[in-house]
Motif scaffolding. Structure first.
Motif, PDB file in Angstrom:
ATOM      1  N   LEU A  14       0.829  -1.201   0.000  1.00 18.48           N
ATOM      2  CA  LEU A  14       0.000   0.000   0.000  1.00 18.48           C
ATOM      3  C   LEU A  14       0.864   1.252   0.000  1.00 18.48           C
ATOM      4  N   ASN A  15       1.856   1.296   0.864  1.00 14.61           N
ATOM      5  CA  ASN A  15       2.713   2.491   0.946  1.00 14.61           C
ATOM      6  C   ASN A  15       3.473   2.718  -0.343  1.00 14.61           C
ATOM      7  N   GLY A  16       3.859   1.619  -1.005  1.00 11.01           N
ATOM      8  CA  GLY A  16       4.529   1.775  -2.291  1.00 11.01           C
ATOM      9  C   GLY A  16       3.600   2.364  -3.335  1.00 11.01           C
ATOM     10  N   LEU A  17       2.348   1.940  -3.325  1.00 13.25           N
ATOM     11  CA  LEU A  17       1.377   2.498  -4.270  1.00 13.25           C
ATOM     12  C   LEU A  17       1.136   3.972  -3.978  1.00 13.25           C
ATOM     13  N   ILE A  18       1.055   4.326  -2.696  1.00 16.03           N
ATOM     14  CA  ILE A  18       0.864   5.729  -2.331  1.00 16.03           C
ATOM     15  C   ILE A  18       2.088   6.565  -2.725  1.00 16.03           C
ATOM     16  N   ALA A  19       3.260   6.024  -2.503  1.00 13.31           N
ATOM     17  CA  ALA A  19       4.489   6.782  -2.773  1.00 13.31           C
ATOM     18  C   ALA A  19       4.706   7.016  -4.266  1.00 13.31           C
ATOM     19  N   ASP A  20       4.432   6.001  -5.080  1.00 11.13           N
ATOM     20  CA  ASP A  20       4.756   6.096  -6.505  1.00 11.13           C
ATOM     21  C   ASP A  20       3.537   6.257  -7.401  1.00 11.13           C
ATOM     22  N   GLY A  21       2.366   5.990  -6.864  1.00 11.14           N
ATOM     23  CA  GLY A  21       1.152   6.067  -7.663  1.00 11.14           C
ATOM     24  C   GLY A  21       0.983   4.859  -8.559  1.00 11.14           C
ATOM     25  N   PRO A  22      -0.218   4.655  -9.068  1.00  8.87           N
ATOM     26  CA  PRO A  22      -0.441   3.550 -10.005  1.00  8.87           C
ATOM     27  C   PRO A  22       0.124   3.895 -11.375  1.00  8.87           C
ATOM     28  N   THR A  23       0.330   2.887 -12.185  1.00  9.10           N
ATOM     29  CA  THR A  23       0.758   3.148 -13.551  1.00  9.10           C
ATOM     30  C   THR A  23      -0.448   3.551 -14.390  1.00  9.10           C
ATOM     31  N   ALA A  24      -0.178   4.193 -15.517  1.00 18.78           N
ATOM     32  CA  ALA A  24      -1.261   4.565 -16.423  1.00 18.78           C
ATOM     33  C   ALA A  24      -1.978   3.322 -16.936  1.00 18.78           C
ATOM     34  N   GLU A  25      -1.238   2.239 -17.153  1.00 18.96           N
ATOM     35  CA  GLU A  25      -1.841   1.003 -17.645  1.00 18.96           C
ATOM     36  C   GLU A  25      -2.792   0.405 -16.613  1.00 18.96           C
ATOM     37  N   GLU A  26      -2.399   0.427 -15.335  1.00 17.81           N
ATOM     38  CA  GLU A  26      -3.274  -0.084 -14.288  1.00 17.81           C
ATOM     39  C   GLU A  26      -4.577   0.703 -14.236  1.00 17.81           C
ATOM     40  N   VAL A  27      -4.479   2.011 -14.285  1.00 20.09           N
ATOM     41  CA  VAL A  27      -5.669   2.854 -14.215  1.00 20.09           C
ATOM     42  C   VAL A  27      -6.554   2.607 -15.431  1.00 20.09           C
ATOM     43  N   GLU A  28      -5.947   2.429 -16.587  1.00 20.80           N
ATOM     44  CA  GLU A  28      -6.727   2.207 -17.800  1.00 20.80           C
ATOM     45  C   GLU A  28      -7.488   0.886 -17.708  1.00 20.80           C
ATOM     46  N   ARG A  29      -6.862  -0.136 -17.124  1.00 21.30           N
ATOM     47  CA  ARG A  29      -7.548  -1.421 -16.989  1.00 21.30           C
ATOM     48  C   ARG A  29      -8.747  -1.303 -16.051  1.00 21.30           C
ATOM     49  N   VAL A  30      -8.587  -0.559 -14.962  1.00 18.59           N
ATOM     50  CA  VAL A  30      -9.713  -0.365 -14.046  1.00 18.59           C
ATOM     51  C   VAL A  30     -10.854   0.355 -14.761  1.00 18.59           C
ATOM     52  N   LYS A  31     -10.534   1.400 -15.499  1.00 20.59           N
ATOM     53  CA  LYS A  31     -11.557   2.147 -16.230  1.00 20.59           C
ATOM     54  C   LYS A  31     -12.334   1.226 -17.170  1.00 20.59           C
ATOM     55  N   THR A  32     -11.604   0.442 -17.944  1.00 23.67           N
ATOM     56  CA  THR A  32     -12.254  -0.412 -18.939  1.00 23.67           C
ATOM     57  C   THR A  32     -13.156  -1.434 -18.276  1.00 23.67           C
ATOM     58  N   GLN A  33     -12.674  -2.054 -17.201  1.00 23.91           N
ATOM     59  CA  GLN A  33     -13.494  -3.034 -16.493  1.00 23.91           C
ATOM     60  C   GLN A  33     -14.757  -2.400 -15.937  1.00 23.91           C
ATOM     61  N   TYR A  34     -14.619  -1.229 -15.324  1.00 23.74           N
ATOM     62  CA  TYR A  34     -15.768  -0.578 -14.711  1.00 23.74           C
ATOM     63  C   TYR A  34     -16.812  -0.215 -15.768  1.00 23.74           C
ATOM     64  N   VAL A  35     -16.360   0.394 -16.857  1.00 24.58           N
ATOM     65  CA  VAL A  35     -17.311   0.835 -17.873  1.00 24.58           C
ATOM     66  C   VAL A  35     -17.950  -0.364 -18.563  1.00 24.58           C
ATOM     67  N   SER A  36     -17.165  -1.404 -18.823  1.00 28.81           N
ATOM     68  CA  SER A  36     -17.705  -2.605 -19.459  1.00 28.81           C
ATOM     69  C   SER A  36     -18.810  -3.218 -18.606  1.00 28.81           C
ATOM     70  N   ARG A  37     -18.576  -3.328 -17.309  1.00 27.11           N
ATOM     71  CA  ARG A  37     -19.589  -3.914 -16.427  1.00 27.11           C
ATOM     72  C   ARG A  37     -20.820  -3.028 -16.347  1.00 27.11           C
ATOM     73  N   THR A  38     -20.613  -1.725 -16.384  1.00 27.54           N
ATOM     74  CA  THR A  38     -21.753  -0.811 -16.355  1.00 27.54           C
ATOM     75  C   THR A  38     -22.608  -0.967 -17.603  1.00 27.54           C
ATOM     76  N   VAL A  39     -21.957  -1.025 -18.766  1.00 25.51           N
ATOM     77  CA  VAL A  39     -22.676  -1.196 -20.025  1.00 25.51           C
ATOM     78  C   VAL A  39     -23.533  -2.460 -19.977  1.00 25.51           C
ATOM     79  N   GLN A  40     -22.929  -3.556 -19.544  1.00 24.58           N
ATOM     80  CA  GLN A  40     -23.652  -4.816 -19.541  1.00 24.58           C
ATOM     81  C   GLN A  40     -24.736  -4.861 -18.469  1.00 24.58           C
ATOM     82  N   GLY A  41     -24.491  -4.226 -17.330  1.00 27.08           N
ATOM     83  CA  GLY A  41     -25.473  -4.225 -16.253  1.00 27.08           C
ATOM     84  C   GLY A  41     -26.743  -3.472 -16.597  1.00 27.08           C
ATOM     85  N   LEU A  42     -26.639  -2.516 -17.539  1.00 27.33           N
ATOM     86  CA  LEU A  42     -27.791  -1.693 -17.865  1.00 27.33           C
ATOM     87  C   LEU A  42     -28.698  -2.338 -18.906  1.00 27.33           C
ATOM     88  N   GLU A  43     -28.456  -3.601 -19.218  1.00 28.74           N
ATOM     89  CA  GLU A  43     -29.403  -4.321 -20.078  1.00 28.74           C
ATOM     90  C   GLU A  43     -30.722  -4.528 -19.348  1.00 28.74           C
TER      91      GLU A  43
END
Length: 946
Positions: free
Chosen positions: A375-404
């Motif tokens: 945790l402290n390492g993540l706070i000190a250095d921050g997440p990578t852009a790739e990690e954040v992009e993967r979270v975004k894609t997963q969240y939006v994908s699940r939202t799209v499918q959930g709204l069926e």
């Protein structure tokens, strides 16, 4: 990638097999799938819920969304009151009213489940949480007026229907709901976390279930005042989503809700985010299999700008399958069997938690320290852009499918209601999506730095004897309270009738074959740009060798822990990059690899699916890791009431030699799991996971002529081995029934878990429609005889069920009944009395029960196949059980022709309670004398061994 747990007990739907020795299958040298993902902005653009908003003169806010894909309407009523709004001395009131408001209203007396079942409601429920209470159901369009009458009656005409008897009964049901939660492993931890994070008087300090003492002390007049203060139309949001126009919605809501007078305005309790003065560390003991460490902070709520960055940070830390905690503690150092991190964002505050399930034999303090380093390492250095992009894609994908879905727990009605209730903006979901799409690594780092460097509450739970706690006491009789004056009832219009409900229009099913002969079963659904695929293999738990139980599930687990040159982390990262969900699992009769994907990313997602199916690595190190995790899971099963029962019963009714006579979880036992080799895994794969033993089921917004080339490119050249396709061996005879009670001693259990049943002389491929209809009356419905008796009359249980499990071959009839410990023996006696009265005592299906069952089972069809997932499930089940593709469309006519005599005869021919074997998991010191009085042999076992 997460494993799909096998269906257990009455929920089991699928089968298993006898092994044949085969040579190991080499991993083909095929290039791994390329990953090409659509930008997140393209996915966000797909999310839109058009709506109309208006407000009645009495203050009721109405939101209307048109969606005519199915002739159903979701009705969702959200009250702006939850447990955070309860003052001292009234904790649990919001949740109590959730129960009371299903118990009948002045102009709709009796349980609301009766008319709701009669109108064919699906996705019907009510829930209470810190910030709100909601009631929802999806009904056929011709039943909408009656549903609105019912919802408006409990909003405006409720109090005259609450008798002292009803209040006392529902208090008792709540007591058993609390016991049921408390009785689980780690079941007391929530109370400790809330009391540690929030100071005295803070609105979020007490759990939603509340104080039993407060409920016990509540007089009728106190309860009435609570209702008058919080459930007026001006304190509610009504959403209608589905087959309706705004004009019709305005007409109907004015008709049914317009006459209800305004009530007081509830201004939701303000709740500052508290900061602990210093870190708090607490250690407790519970009857658990492994140590658990939980690290917790109070953080801002959902409307704060830091909420989304914190949620993204939680996913990077411990939410993604490729999270840092997973990679380091589970896959790397292997000191934890599972980890998670989440940000629970409520209206006023949030709770950020890290949970570490420590591998047996490891030091919890060392695992905690290592997690804090990560945790402290993540706070000190921050997440990578790739990690954040993967979270975004997963969240939006699940939202799209959930709204069926238009309603239910997470459909379009929920998105609109939450936005209106909490943010005053039905389109808040869009702002949240946009916040996810725009969030940067720097924002995530800043939010975590700001909030997660503050003192935390850390709770370590160690295996041992559970420490003393305040058990839910018996609800007192109303005789202890001063009688309240009667309520003068207000007359209103008659309850409207339900119009003719048309038969379900199940999607046309198309079939084709790939060049290698694999059959593809397809249905079209285009409500959202998404595709669901299931590759089913005729294997399942029943395919395990009796001496190697757990091979099938362990093999399926390993398939998505490395494939085609990608290791487990790289596979997870590829899946997350695509916003896809790939899961593996086994039910009783089938093993399956499933894909859920947004269509813009479908080509790469199918290629990744093919890698998992065709090119698993079965890495030796991953096998050892999963073996340790599996052994921990089996140990955890021995601490869970339901899991203990589901381990014991199969062998008792099927016999240990039957492919169905194994623990329903599919985890096997310690000895077999320890003995499984990599060669065993490879042999099981070669034997069962082959194209001539598979079918591909697809539901997609793309037409079949666009789906088939993708499947052909990825699966069409997969050739079957030369060996004969395996066949599962069900030749072992089912042993003669030996009625008895097996008591599994689990000390300190405030509730007993009862699981009983028998093997019927019927198979899943038989025509069981009449039997299942009869069992709706007897056991498999909220209004069933046994649930009505034990929950709604006696108040001994939170819920009781009996059902015919959907196995392919000989099916079991299973009864589940969690009951308060001091009524365990009487509960079994009461169950037997209900069965005997129905089956041999001349108390068969009544005319009212027949009408309710026929109406409910036919009218609910309209809403049963609203989503792609429901259609996919029907395709798979129909195929396994040998039903025609249009089976759902044949149900209504056959059900409408049913008679009470036919239903009685079907139940009597199939079910024999004198053959039942009962497994009871409870405190033997409390329970055994009760069981001895029943006159059946009682065998006592320890929870530590089968």
């Amino acid at each position: 990638m997460r494993r799909v747990a096998p269906f257990v007990a009455a929920a089991a739907l699928m089968a298993v097999v006898a092994p044949i020795a085969l040579v190991s299958a080499p991993v083909p040298a095929v290039a791994q799938a390329a990953i090409q993902a659509a930008p997140v902005s393209e996915l966000v653009a797909e999310v839109d819920i058009p709506y109309t908003k208006f407000t009645l003169d009495n203050g009721l806010t109405v939101l209307v969304h048109e969606d005519h894909k199915a002739p159903v309407v979701a009705v969702s009523v959200w009250y702006n009151v939850g447990s955070k709004d309860e003052p001292a001395g009234k904790t649990g009131f919001a949740h109590l009213f959730e129960h009371l408001m299903f118990g009948g209203s002045e102009n709709a007396p009796g349980s609301y489940f009766t008319p709701m079942r009669n109108m064919g409601a699906t996705d019907m429920n009510g829930t209470t949480w810190f910030d709100r209470t909601n009631y929802f159901e999806t009904v056929p369009t011709p039943a909408l007026e009656q549903a609105l009458f019912m919802e408006s009656d409990r909003m405006g005409y409720m109090l005259g229907a609450i008798s002292q008897e009803t209040l006392d009964l529902q208090r008792g049901v709540v007591q058993n709901e609390k016991r049921q939660g408390d009785n689980q492993p780690f079941g007391l931890n929530e109370y400790k976390v809330l009391e540690a994070l929030f100071p005295e008087g803070h609105p979020y300090r007490h759990s939603t279930i509340g104080s039993m003492a407060d409920l016990d002390a509540a007089s009728m007049e106190t309860v009435r005042d609570w209702f008058r203060s919080n459930y007026g139309p001006n304190n509610a949001v009504l959403v209608l989503a589905g087959d309706i126009t705004p004009e019709k919605a305005r007409e109907l809501t004015q008709k049914y809700f317009g006459p209800i007078p305004r009530g007081p305005v509830n201004n939701p309790a303000q709740a500052p985010v508290p900061t602990l003065a210093a870190p708090i560390h607490e250690t407790t003991h519970d009857r658990v299999a492994n140590a658990q460490v939980s690290i917790n902070w109070a953080v801002p709520g959902m409307l704060d700008p830091d909420s989304v960055p914190l949620s993204v940070g939680a996913s990077v830390l411990g939410g993604l399958a490729s999270s840092r905690l997973d990679n380091e503690l589970v896959r790397g150092e292997q000191t934890a069997v599972s980890v998670s991190a989440s940000n629970g964002a409520f209206h006023r505050v949030g709770m950020f938690d890290i949970t570490l399930n420590v591998k047996p034999g490891e030091d919890p303090a060392a695992v905690e320290a290592r997690a804090r380093e990560i945790l402290n390492g993540l706070i000190a250095d921050g997440p990578t852009a790739e990690e954040v992009e993967r979270v975004k894609t997963q969240y939006v994908s699940r939202t799209v499918q959930g709204l069926e879905q238009v309603g239910g727990f997470g459909g379009k009605a929920v998105a609109l209601a939450e936005g209106q209730l909490y943010a005053g903006d039905p389109e808040h979901y869009k702002k949240e999506l946009q916040a996810y799409a725009a969030v940067t690594p720097a924002q995530v780092q800043a939010a975590m730095q700001k909030w997660l460097t503050r003192p935390a509450y850390t709770l370590t739970t160690l295996p041992g004897e559970r420490e003393a706690y305040q058990e839910a006491a018996e609800a007192p009789s109303g005789a202890n309270h001063t009688p309240a004056p009667p309520i003068e009832r207000v007359a209103r219009m008659a309850k409207p009738e339900i119009g003719a409900v048309s038969n379900v229009d199940f999607p046309a099913v198309e079939r084709t074959r790939l060049s290698n002969g694999m059959e593809v079963v397809y249905a079209h659904r285009d409500a959202v740009p998404a595709t669901k695929i299931a590759v089913d293999f005729d294997a399942g738990l029943a395919a395990d060798d009796a001496g190697k139980l757990g091979v099938q599930t362990l093999m399926m687990d390993l398939m998505d822990e490395g494939a085609a040159g990608r290791n487990a982390t790289q596979l997870a990262e590829a899946e997350e990059t695509l916003g896809a969900g790939i899961s593996t699992g086994s039910s009783m009769d089938r093993s399956v690899v499933s894909l859920s994907a947004v269509t813009p990313n479908l080509a790469s997602s199918v290629a990744l699916l093919a890698d998992v199916v065709r090119r698993p690595t079965f890495d030796a190190a991953e096998l050892e890791r999963l073996r340790a995790t599996r052994l921990a899971s089996i140990a955890a099963e021995r601490t869970s009431p339901a899991a203990l029962a589901n381990r014991a019963l199969p062998a008792l009714i099927y016999g240990a030699d039957s492919p169905y006579g194994r623990p329903f979880s599919g985890n096997g036992d310690e000895a077999s799991v320890k003995a499984i080799t990599r060669a065993d895994i490879q042999n099981a794969y070669a034997q069962w996971i082959r194209p001539d033993n598979a079918k591909i089921f697809v539901v997609s917004d793309l037409p079949l002529n666009e789906i088939k080339p993708l499947l052909e490119a990825n699966f069409g050249q997969w050739t079957p081995p030369a060996s004969a396709k395996p066949v599962k061996d069900f030749s072992a005879p089912i042993p003669a029934a030996t009625p008895k009670i097996v008591l599994i001693d689990r000390p300190q259990s405030p509730q007993s878990y009862i699981l009983g049943g028998e093997v019927l002389n019927a198979s899943g491929t038989d025509d069981l429609l009449v039997l299942n209809a009869a069992n709706n009356v007897l056991g498999n419905d909220f209004l069933s005889r046994i649930n009505s008796d034990l929950r709604e009359t006696k108040g001994w249980s939170y819920g009781v069920n009996a059902s015919v499990a959907g196995f392919e071959h000989r099916v079991p009839y299973l009864v589940t009944a969690p009951v308060q410990a001091d009524q365990t023996g009487p509960a079994i006696a009461a169950l037997n009395a209900q069965f005997n009265d129905f089956l041999s005592g001349g108390k068969g299906v009544t005319s009212a029960e027949l009408e309710r069952t026929v109406n409910g089972n036919t009218r609910r069809l309209a809403g049963s196949y609203e989503t792609s997932g429901a259609v996919l499930g029907a395709l798979r089940t129909n195929d396994m059980l040998g039903r025609p593709d249009d089976y759902p469309e044949t149900v209504a006519a056959r059900t409408n022709a049913l008679t009470a005599d036919q239903m009685d005869a079907a139940a009597k021919a199939a079910i024999d309670p004198s053959r039942f074997v009962w497994v009871v998991v409870g405190d033997a010191s409390v329970v055994k004398p009760q069981l001895d009085a029943l006159g059946l042999p009682v065998e006592v076992r320890s929870a530590s061994g089968d």
